[in-house]
Write an enzyme that holds these catalytic residues in place. Structure first.
Site, short mmCIF file in Angstrom:
data_model
loop_
_atom_site.label_atom_id
_atom_site.label_comp_id
_atom_site.label_asym_id
_atom_site.label_seq_id
_atom_site.Cartn_x
_atom_site.Cartn_y
_atom_site.Cartn_z
N ASP A 202 0.49 -1.49 -0.08
CA ASP A 202 0.71 0.05 0.00
C ASP A 202 0.97 0.94 -0.10
O ASP A 202 1.48 1.78 1.17
CB ASP A 202 -1.22 -0.31 1.47
CG ASP A 202 -1.49 1.16 1.51
OD1 ASP A 202 -1.54 1.96 0.64
OD2 ASP A 202 -2.62 1.41 2.48
N GLN A 205 0.52 6.54 1.24
CA GLN A 205 1.31 7.41 2.13
C GLN A 205 2.35 7.87 1.39
O GLN A 205 2.98 8.77 2.49
CB GLN A 205 1.36 6.78 3.64
CG GLN A 205 -0.10 7.42 4.62
CD GLN A 205 -1.10 8.51 4.47
OE1 GLN A 205 -0.48 9.78 4.13
NE2 GLN A 205 -1.94 8.64 3.95
N CYS A 366 -8.26 5.71 10.75
CA CYS A 366 -8.56 4.59 9.84
C CYS A 366 -7.59 3.45 10.16
O CYS A 366 -7.27 3.26 9.70
CB CYS A 366 -8.61 4.57 8.74
SG CYS A 366 -10.21 5.58 8.29
#
Length: 408
Positions: A202, A205, A366
């Site tokens: 992922d 960021q 989250c």
């Protein structure tokens, strides 16, 4: 004074929103981990699309459709070049990182069975936890967690011990959205491949601060969102190795992703269209390419150097406040400072900062398992970009001091 090759004053002029006031105060925008701001150069590309060649792509012989198709596919090639992806059809346009993760998780349903294992890190965003839980519920596979330590770093010895022949998938963020930790993804990828497991990273960021070389990383899947890196919301990218994308079934059915349709049988289009059902966010994809152009013009080495110096300055200034604790003190981190002040709820601090025109994020971001690990309800998160300044850090520090004096 922070020395940088970037002309920060000139850069700030590119971002119209930085000129506005909030509650009668100049805006200090420190919520970049949620959404970065958009420069005029990208806004102009969006306006130009709707003014001059708004049309559906891949489907029309008329001039507008051809122009839109050409620019959209050019954006795909910009993404390919930026992330050093071998083939343009390994770039799948998505609505964002969450879409990309769910596409992969759903596709792996047919590959997993009871007894297989899926590993995720302890510092994941909910979007990189829930889809894998759903996948395990569908298949009977078991979800296991790579633990973290109090500094907000993954315990790599434990990761190595979790890996085995039953490990089929490993998922980890490149950078933690809640802590700013830069994870050792090359080490994670290589170790997973040794046991035959696939890896999804992922990159939501990371992509605004680090320019990853996906071929050098040898990652199987990597996903990002444009709105974290000066682009619009509602568009992102999933990279997948060709061999995996060919094996995965389509995520959605509809127009564009087909080769031939009859009521008896449908055959699917070649990559990347197999995973791009329906009319895409055409303008968003084009603007994503423009955002990459903008950031590459500034240079990611210069961006990284400036942001590192800025976060070091902010860390030192905040830690000088009595009772303030920072969560996430990894040796390698970027962009994010999560903190609390003893005896004060983070929401209350965030509310007062907003009255002063300072935008931060409060809550669990989250990433509720991280907050449970630290036994806290949430944090105040200040997240930085290359257009932020030392003076804005000073305003944040003064605002936190003011909040503390009002709330204690």
């Amino acid at each position: 004074m922070i020395e940088t090759s970037l002309d920060i004053a000139a850069i700030r002029k590119d971002f119209p929103i930085l000129n506005r006031e909030v509650n009668g105060q100049p805006l200090v925008y420190l919520d970049n981990a949620a959404t970065s701001q958009t420069p005029q150069q990208v806004i102009d590309v969006i306006v130009d699309y709707y003014h001059n060649y708004n049309a559906n792509i891949h489907r029309g012989v008329h001039r507008l459709s051809q122009e839109a198709t050409d620019v959209y596919e050019e954006a795909r090639k910009k993404i390919q070049k930026h992330f050093n992806i071998a083939k343009s059809h390994e770039v799948i346009f998505t609505s964002g990182t969450t879409h990309g993760i769910n596409l992969v998780a759903t596709g792996f349903t047919s590959f997993l069975k009871k007894g297989d294992e899926v590993l995720v890190s302890a510092m994941e965003h909910h979007s990189n936890i829930v889809p894998w839980q759903m996948l395990c519920e569908r298949t009977g596979a078991q979800l296991k967690v790579i633990p973290m330590n109090l500094d907000g770093e993954l315990v790599m010895e434990e990761y190595q011990s979790l890996l085995c022949e039953n490990t089929k998938l490993v998922f980890c963020n490149h950078v933690s959205n809640a802590l700013g930790t830069i994870n050792p993804i090359k080490e994670i990828i290589d170790a997973a491949h040794e046991v035959g497991a696939a890896v999804l990273i992922d990159g939501a960021q990371a992509a605004a601060h680090i320019k990853p070389d996906l071929q050098a990383l040898d990652v199987d899947f990597y996903t990002v969102s444009a709105h974290k890196m000066c682009g619009p919301t509602g568009v992102g990218m999933l990279y997948g190795k060709e061999e995996w994308l060919k094996k995965l079934p389509p995520y959605q059915g509809g127009g564009e992703m087909i080769a031939e349709v009859t009521f008896e049988k449908t055959t699917y289009a070649d990559l990347p269209h197999k995973f791009e059902a329906g009319t895409p966010n055409i303008c968003g994809g084009i603007a994503f390419g423009a955002a990459l152009d903008y950031m590459n013009h500034l240079g990611f080495d210069a961006i990284s150097q400036y942001e590192d110096e800025l976060i070091q300055y902010a860390t030192a200034q905040l830690l000088a406040i009595d009772g303030l604790k920072i969560y996430g003190t990894a040796k390698h981190k970027t962009s994010v400072i999560s903190f609390n002040i003893e005896g004060i709820h983070p929401y209350d601090i965030g509310t007062i900062l907003d009255k002063l025109g300072i935008a931060v994020r409060t809550g669990h971001h989250c990433a509720q398992p991280i907050m449970d690990f630290y036994k806290i309800p949430g944090t105040v998160r200040a997240s930085f970009s290359f257009y932020n300044t030392k003076e804005e850090v000073d305003k944040l520090v003064e605002g936190v001091k003011r909040a503390k004096s009002m709330l204690q």
